[in-house]
Write a protein that holds these residues in place. Structure first.
Motif, PDB file in Angstrom:
ATOM      1  N   LYS A 350       0.845  -1.190   0.000  1.00  0.00           N
ATOM      2  CA  LYS A 350       0.000   0.000   0.000  1.00  0.00           C
ATOM      3  C   LYS A 350       0.879   1.238   0.000  1.00  0.00           C
ATOM      4  CE  LYS A 350      -3.651   2.253   2.646  1.00  0.00           C
ATOM      5  NZ  LYS A 350      -4.429   2.227   3.910  1.00  0.00           N
ATOM      6  N   LYS A 351       0.568   2.161  -0.891  1.00  0.00           N
ATOM      7  CA  LYS A 351       1.330   3.402  -0.969  1.00  0.00           C
ATOM      8  C   LYS A 351       0.525   4.553  -0.391  1.00  0.00           C
ATOM      9  CE  LYS A 351       4.422   2.308  -4.804  1.00  0.00           C
ATOM     10  NZ  LYS A 351       5.012   2.794  -6.065  1.00  0.00           N
ATOM     11  N   VAL A 352       1.255   5.501   0.243  1.00  0.00           N
ATOM     12  CA  VAL A 352       0.607   6.665   0.865  1.00  0.00           C
ATOM     13  C   VAL A 352       1.284   7.932   0.362  1.00  0.00           C
ATOM     14  CG1 VAL A 352      -0.108   5.427   2.942  1.00  0.00           C
ATOM     15  CG2 VAL A 352       2.155   6.502   2.869  1.00  0.00           C
ATOM     16  N   ASP A 353       0.561   9.033   0.461  1.00  0.00           N
ATOM     17  CA  ASP A 353       1.113  10.327   0.059  1.00  0.00           C
ATOM     18  C   ASP A 353       2.168  10.798   1.055  1.00  0.00           C
ATOM     19  OD1 ASP A 353      -0.492  10.604  -2.213  1.00  0.00           O
ATOM     20  OD2 ASP A 353      -2.171  11.367  -1.019  1.00  0.00           O
ATOM     21  N   VAL A 354       3.240  11.370   0.534  1.00  0.00           N
ATOM     22  CA  VAL A 354       4.291  11.940   1.390  1.00  0.00           C
ATOM     23  C   VAL A 354       3.875  13.353   1.781  1.00  0.00           C
ATOM     24  CG1 VAL A 354       6.697  12.665   1.523  1.00  0.00           C
ATOM     25  CG2 VAL A 354       6.085  10.581   0.266  1.00  0.00           C
ATOM     26  N   PRO A 355       3.763  13.625   3.091  1.00  0.00           N
ATOM     27  CA  PRO A 355       3.353  14.971   3.509  1.00  0.00           C
ATOM     28  C   PRO A 355       4.472  15.985   3.309  1.00  0.00           C
ATOM     29  CG  PRO A 355       3.918  13.681   5.427  1.00  0.00           C
ATOM     30  CD  PRO A 355       4.008  12.747   4.252  1.00  0.00           C
ATOM     31  N   LEU A 374       4.866   6.260   7.794  1.00  0.00           N
ATOM     32  CA  LEU A 374       6.201   6.321   7.224  1.00  0.00           C
ATOM     33  C   LEU A 374       7.225   6.516   8.330  1.00  0.00           C
ATOM     34  CD1 LEU A 374       5.403   8.677   4.211  1.00  0.00           C
ATOM     35  CD2 LEU A 374       5.747   6.201   4.102  1.00  0.00           C
ATOM     36  N   LYS A 375       8.497   6.272   8.025  1.00  0.00           N
ATOM     37  CA  LYS A 375       9.570   6.466   8.999  1.00  0.00           C
ATOM     38  C   LYS A 375      10.264   7.797   8.760  1.00  0.00           C
ATOM     39  CE  LYS A 375      10.534   1.527   9.563  1.00  0.00           C
ATOM     40  NZ  LYS A 375      11.546   0.451   9.401  1.00  0.00           N
ATOM     41  N   VAL A 376      10.930   8.291   9.809  1.00  0.00           N
ATOM     42  CA  VAL A 376      11.648   9.566   9.734  1.00  0.00           C
ATOM     43  C   VAL A 376      13.142   9.300   9.813  1.00  0.00           C
ATOM     44  CG1 VAL A 376      12.027  11.825  10.788  1.00  0.00           C
ATOM     45  CG2 VAL A 376       9.741  10.804  10.807  1.00  0.00           C
ATOM     46  N   LEU A 402       4.959   6.960  -1.270  1.00  0.00           N
ATOM     47  CA  LEU A 402       5.919   5.973  -0.778  1.00  0.00           C
ATOM     48  C   LEU A 402       5.158   4.790  -0.214  1.00  0.00           C
ATOM     49  CD1 LEU A 402       8.638   8.016   1.170  1.00  0.00           C
ATOM     50  CD2 LEU A 402       8.922   6.848  -1.015  1.00  0.00           C
ATOM     51  N   GLU A 403       5.803   3.621  -0.216  1.00  0.00           N
ATOM     52  CA  GLU A 403       5.207   2.462   0.433  1.00  0.00           C
ATOM     53  C   GLU A 403       5.250   2.651   1.944  1.00  0.00           C
ATOM     54  OE1 GLU A 403       7.082  -1.087  -0.831  1.00  0.00           O
ATOM     55  OE2 GLU A 403       6.681  -0.748  -2.971  1.00  0.00           O
ATOM     56  N   ILE A 404       4.244   2.107   2.613  1.00  0.00           N
ATOM     57  CA  ILE A 404       4.194   2.188   4.075  1.00  0.00           C
ATOM     58  C   ILE A 404       5.483   1.599   4.650  1.00  0.00           C
ATOM     59  CG2 ILE A 404       3.055   1.248   6.120  1.00  0.00           C
ATOM     60  CD1 ILE A 404       0.407   1.531   4.663  1.00  0.00           C
ATOM     61  N   GLY A 405       6.066   2.308   5.590  1.00  0.00           N
ATOM     62  CA  GLY A 405       7.303   1.852   6.216  1.00  0.00           C
ATOM     63  C   GLY A 405       8.553   2.436   5.609  1.00  0.00           C
TER      64      GLY A 405
END
Length: 559
Positions: A350-355, A374-376, A402-405
């Motif tokens: 699953k992909k999510v938008d990058v803030p 996501l990770k920092v 980006l993909e989750i994680g």
């Protein structure tokens, strides 16, 4: 009483401050500008040696070309004729009130790591400036670095420095190695060509000594020490001083690499790592593994001999068992393939938008990124006076999906690089402007009423010795040169009073009548009063005594 020696008609030679291999340094006085100076003179017993004459003149040329707050300034050079007929060259330098690092180490032993970092960073700043102007020092050691009373670093003694472009960068001279054994780079000790990285090695030796109280290599003779520089690996400073961090160990060991390719390639690189360590940030240097720190990978026994193969049962049973095992293996493979395919189809990433987090604080940015699963990753801080300190200035990626994680790398603004404000007191305007530019600042001048010579420095905001952002504006107050000592002329005649006032620079003179006295034309009072500093443009009012009037006798009445 013996008359003080005078050089060039203006430099008064005072007490002996110290001496080295080829020169004596005296305290002096510039009678023309009224300031203290240091005067370095070639020793009389070496005056007939052309080699020393050349080295001494080269030092004057090299140092005079370097105008930097961390390098002792050269004001003037000249030559005097000795009573025995030899020519004695001299150098007039900035007088530095303080101690050499050698004296500091003798008195205090090793220094605290933080202080050692700051001093070494300033030494590297001086070397970076010198190298940028094509000059390598070749004799960096604690005895050639001074600390002023306010802690400012001053690198001195360019007596064996060479221009990089001159081609004469080998360290041998009549089969003798030039330099100081404890701080020689391996290539210097071998008499090979040297470059700016040799100064980096010497700076690493000095940093080691500041941290440990002794040089990295010691021996019974200079030859023994030089051999260690070439052949032996230095110990980590933390082995002698437990307060030394791994990052600081890494910086020292990188600077002391035998091969110049493995060192910092410039003094600027080393200074940048020192500043990172001082700020508690990760350094770029990484310790190099030595031979005794490496391990050979174990290898398996690939010999195929002496295997004992067990054979069980008869041939028919073995054939049946073989078919059964093959069938089960095939079913197992099919099951694994089916299960894997099912999991892949059911669990597409699953992909999510990058803030976008640029402009947020680190805490807010982390919250926004983690909120998207996501990770920092925090990258190198950005040293820039144009961004807001503590806020995210860059992110990677800046957008998209980006993909989750997966990780988003953010870089936080750490403000501008901090630099020390140089002194301005007594310097002419042009010199202040140059000094500020060399230190990384912009000077803005404000004139102020003063009796000091016109356009000379009075003070600065921020003050001398304090830290300010690189590239910031420093407000410098300079003298208008419009004030002087107003003399007292009370009791003087008008003519004498005017002469005294005009000689002192006060030409706007007004007189008024005062009371009658026996001495008419005498100054009874003045305004403003004398013996104080006043502006030359002020009106000076003199009250003058008047002649006494004798009453005329009236005629007697006739009888």
């Amino acid at each position: 009483m013996t008359q003080a020696r005078l050089l060039g008609g203006r430099y008064q030679v005072g007490e002996l401050l110290g001496y080295g291999g080829m020169a004596e340094v005296h305290r002096g006085r510039d009678l023309r500008l009224g300031r203290d100076v240091a005067i370095k003179m070639l020793r009389p017993d070496l005056a007939r040696d052309n080699t020393f004459q050349m080295r001494f003149r080269r030092e004057a040329q090299n140092a005079a070309a370097l105008n930097h707050p961390a390098i002792v300034a050269v004001y003037d050079t000249g030559e005097e004729r000795a009573p025995t007929g030899e020519t004695l060259p001299y150098i007039v330098m900035e007088f530095v009130s303080g101690r050499t690092l050698k004296e500091v180490l003798t008195a205090e032993g090793r220094l605290m790591p933080r202080r050692a970092l700051e001093i070494s960073a300033d030494v590297c700043a001086a070397l970076e400036f010198s190298h940028r102007h094509g000059i390598i020092h070749r004799d960096i050691k604690p005895g050639n670095v001074m600390l002023t009373q306010n802690g400012q670093v001053k690198v001195m003694d360019f007596g064996i420095a060479r221009a990089l472009a001159s081609g004469a960068t080998t360290m041998t001279q009549t089969s003798a190695v030039i330099g100081t054994a404890q701080y020689l780079s391996p290539e210097q000790a071998r008499g090979e060509a040297v470059d700016a990285r040799s100064d980096v090695y010497a700076a690493g030796c000095v940093l080691f000594e500041l941290l440990c109280g002794h040089p990295p290599f010691v021996g019974d003779s200079p030859v023994a020490v030089a051999y260690q520089h070439v052949r032996e690996e230095p110990k980590a400073p933390s082995e002698s001083n437990r307060d030394v961090s791994p990052d600081l160990d890494a910086i020292v060991l990188k600077a002391l690499s035998k091969n110049p390719i493995n060192r910092y390639q410039s003094a600027g690189e080393m200074r940048a790592d020192l500043l990172r360590a001082a700020a508690g940030r990760p350094v770029l240097a990484t310790p190099v593994l030595r031979e005794d720190e490496t391990l050979a990978m174990p290898t398996g026994n690939r010999s195929g001999g002496n295997r004992n193969v067990a054979r069980v049962g008869d041939a028919r049973r073995r054939r049946t068992s073989g078919w059964l095992l093959a069938a089960l293996s095939a079913l197992g493979v099919l099951a694994v393939v089916a299960l894997t395919a099912g999991l892949i189809l059911a669990n597409q990433p699953k992909k999510v938008d990058v803030p976008s987090v640029v402009g947020l604080t680190q805490a807010k940015a982390t919250e926004a990124i983690v909120g998207r699963e996501l990770k920092v990753a925090v990258g190198e801080p950005i040293l820039n006076g144009q961004c807001t300190k503590g806020q995210v200035t860059q992110q990677d990626p800046a957008g998209g999906k980006l993909e989750i994680g997966d990780a988003v790398t953010i870089r936080i603004c750490d403000g501008a690089v901090q630099k020390k404000v140089p002194g301005v007191l007594g310097l002419p305007r042009a010199a202040i402007d140059t000094t500020m530019k060399n230190a990384g600042f912009t000077a803005v001048f404000v004139e102020e009423d003063s009796d000091k010579p016109k356009d000379t420095g009075l003070s600065s905001t921020p003050a001398e010795g304090t830290n300010a952002d690189e590239g910031s504006v420093i407000t410098v107050k300079i003298s208008k040169g419009n004030m002087g000592d107003l003399p007292s002329v009370v009791g003087k005649s008008e003519e004498e009073a005017r002469t005294l006032l005009q000689a002192a620079g006060f030409n706007n003179i007004k007189t008024t009548k005062g009371e009658a006295t026996d001495t008419p034309g005498t100054v009874l009072s003045q305004s403003p009063n004398g013996n104080q500093k006043r502006k030359f443009t002020e009106t000076i009012t003199l009250v003058l005594s008047q002649p006494q009037v004798t009453p005329s006798e009236s005629p007697s009445p006739s009888p």
